[in-house]
Scaffold this motif. Structure first.
Motif, mmCIF file in Angstrom:
data_model
loop_
_atom_site.group_PDB
_atom_site.id
_atom_site.type_symbol
_atom_site.label_atom_id
_atom_site.label_comp_id
_atom_site.label_asym_id
_atom_site.label_seq_id
_atom_site.Cartn_x
_atom_site.Cartn_y
_atom_site.Cartn_z
ATOM 1 N N TRP A 171 33.405 45.324 42.150
ATOM 2 C CA TRP A 171 33.914 46.769 41.773
ATOM 3 C C TRP A 171 33.216 47.729 42.298
ATOM 4 O O TRP A 171 32.269 47.863 43.057
ATOM 5 C CB TRP A 171 33.668 46.685 39.991
ATOM 6 C CG TRP A 171 32.031 46.844 39.939
ATOM 7 C CD1 TRP A 171 31.112 45.712 39.640
ATOM 8 C CD2 TRP A 171 31.288 48.003 39.696
ATOM 9 N NE1 TRP A 171 30.054 46.124 39.406
ATOM 10 C CE2 TRP A 171 29.930 47.510 39.456
ATOM 11 C CE3 TRP A 171 31.454 49.474 39.637
ATOM 12 C CZ2 TRP A 171 29.042 48.499 39.443
ATOM 13 C CZ3 TRP A 171 30.545 50.246 39.601
ATOM 14 C CH2 TRP A 171 29.272 49.758 39.557
ATOM 15 N N PHE A 172 33.740 48.779 42.368
ATOM 16 C CA PHE A 172 33.534 50.204 42.896
ATOM 17 C C PHE A 172 34.018 51.371 42.120
ATOM 18 O O PHE A 172 34.811 51.333 41.525
ATOM 19 C CB PHE A 172 33.971 50.292 44.544
ATOM 20 C CG PHE A 172 35.372 50.523 44.754
ATOM 21 C CD1 PHE A 172 35.935 51.599 44.880
ATOM 22 C CD2 PHE A 172 36.470 49.317 44.617
ATOM 23 C CE1 PHE A 172 37.465 51.806 45.001
ATOM 24 C CE2 PHE A 172 37.564 49.719 44.603
ATOM 25 C CZ PHE A 172 38.253 51.093 44.849
ATOM 26 N N LYS A 173 33.204 52.469 42.458
ATOM 27 C CA LYS A 173 33.649 53.486 41.773
ATOM 28 C C LYS A 173 33.810 54.703 42.643
ATOM 29 O O LYS A 173 33.013 54.887 43.308
ATOM 30 C CB LYS A 173 32.545 53.849 40.679
ATOM 31 C CG LYS A 173 32.977 55.126 39.742
ATOM 32 C CD LYS A 173 31.986 55.322 38.656
ATOM 33 C CE LYS A 173 32.227 56.359 37.714
ATOM 34 N NZ LYS A 173 31.448 56.380 36.937
ATOM 35 N N ARG A 174 34.910 55.439 42.693
ATOM 36 C CA ARG A 174 35.288 56.538 43.458
ATOM 37 C C ARG A 174 34.286 57.773 42.959
ATOM 38 O O ARG A 174 34.266 58.153 41.715
ATOM 39 C CB ARG A 174 36.566 56.919 43.714
ATOM 40 C CG ARG A 174 37.401 56.016 44.301
ATOM 41 C CD ARG A 174 38.768 56.270 44.294
ATOM 42 N NE ARG A 174 39.511 55.245 45.269
ATOM 43 C CZ ARG A 174 40.046 55.495 46.093
ATOM 44 N NH1 ARG A 174 40.477 56.511 46.686
ATOM 45 N NH2 ARG A 174 40.998 54.499 46.734
ATOM 46 N N ILE A 175 33.606 58.413 43.759
ATOM 47 C CA ILE A 175 33.082 59.629 43.435
ATOM 48 C C ILE A 175 33.833 60.845 43.889
ATOM 49 O O ILE A 175 34.273 61.038 45.061
ATOM 50 C CB ILE A 175 31.712 59.427 44.138
ATOM 51 C CG1 ILE A 175 30.647 58.395 43.734
ATOM 52 C CG2 ILE A 175 31.042 60.827 43.952
ATOM 53 C CD1 ILE A 175 29.415 58.305 44.199
#
Length: 175
Positions: A171-175
């Motif tokens: 998973w990744f999260k956009r900043i």
């Protein structure tokens, strides 16, 4: 056990004409490996391994080839080991080809010895063939040992599990 010669005698006690028969267990093992009948394949692999191992042990006993070193588990060391074994095999093939040179023939045929070859050269050629065959036998043993579980599954009619899809992406999260 596939041993056709006495273990009490040294290599020097055998005549040049007799040492070529040291290859018999090697060829019997190779013949067993060529059988591809699925139900009987595991038994043929086990018999082939026993003949090839007996041949390799016999070559160690007669000091034609050294003891087999365990294959390293480290991938880099394993690669180096395999490259060294390949280079040794290639050198022996070239040596056999050079010793087996015949005025009318330049091709390599295992077991063919020209009529005009002296006994020392013939003995050296046969010992080179034995070394080459022992290295090949060890490779066949490793391959057959790896194949044995799959051959047993195939003989029982068990099909391996289908591979699942690719692993989920992190998973990744956009900043």
């Amino acid at each position: 056990q596939g041993q056709f010669f006495s273990s009490n005698e040294d290599l020097d006690e055998y005549s040049t004409n007799k040492i070529r028969f040291f290859l018999i267990p090697y060829y019997i093992g190779r013949l067993y490996l060529m059988n591809n009948d699925a139900p009987s394949r595991p038994q043929h692999i086990e018999v082939a391994i026993s003949y090839l191992r007996a041949f390799s042990d016999q070559m160690v006993h007669y000091k034609i080839i050294g003891e087999e070193k365990p294959i390293p588990t480290n991938p880099n060391d394993r690669r180096t080991y395999m490259i060294g074994e390949y280079k040794e095999k290639k050198e022996l093939q070239d040596q056999v080809k050079a010793l087996n040179r015949h005025p009318q023939r330049d091709d390599l045929q295992r077991g063919y010895i020209g009529d005009s070859i002296d006994e020392d050269t013939e003995r050296e050629l046969i010992i080179s063939l034995l070394k080459l065959s022992a290295i090949e036998a060890r490779g066949f043993i490793r391959g057959a040992t790896d194949e044995l579980p799959l051959a047993e599954m195939r003989a029982k009619g068990v099909k391996p599990e289908e591979p699942s899809g690719p692993p989920p992406k992190m998973w990744f999260k956009r900043i």
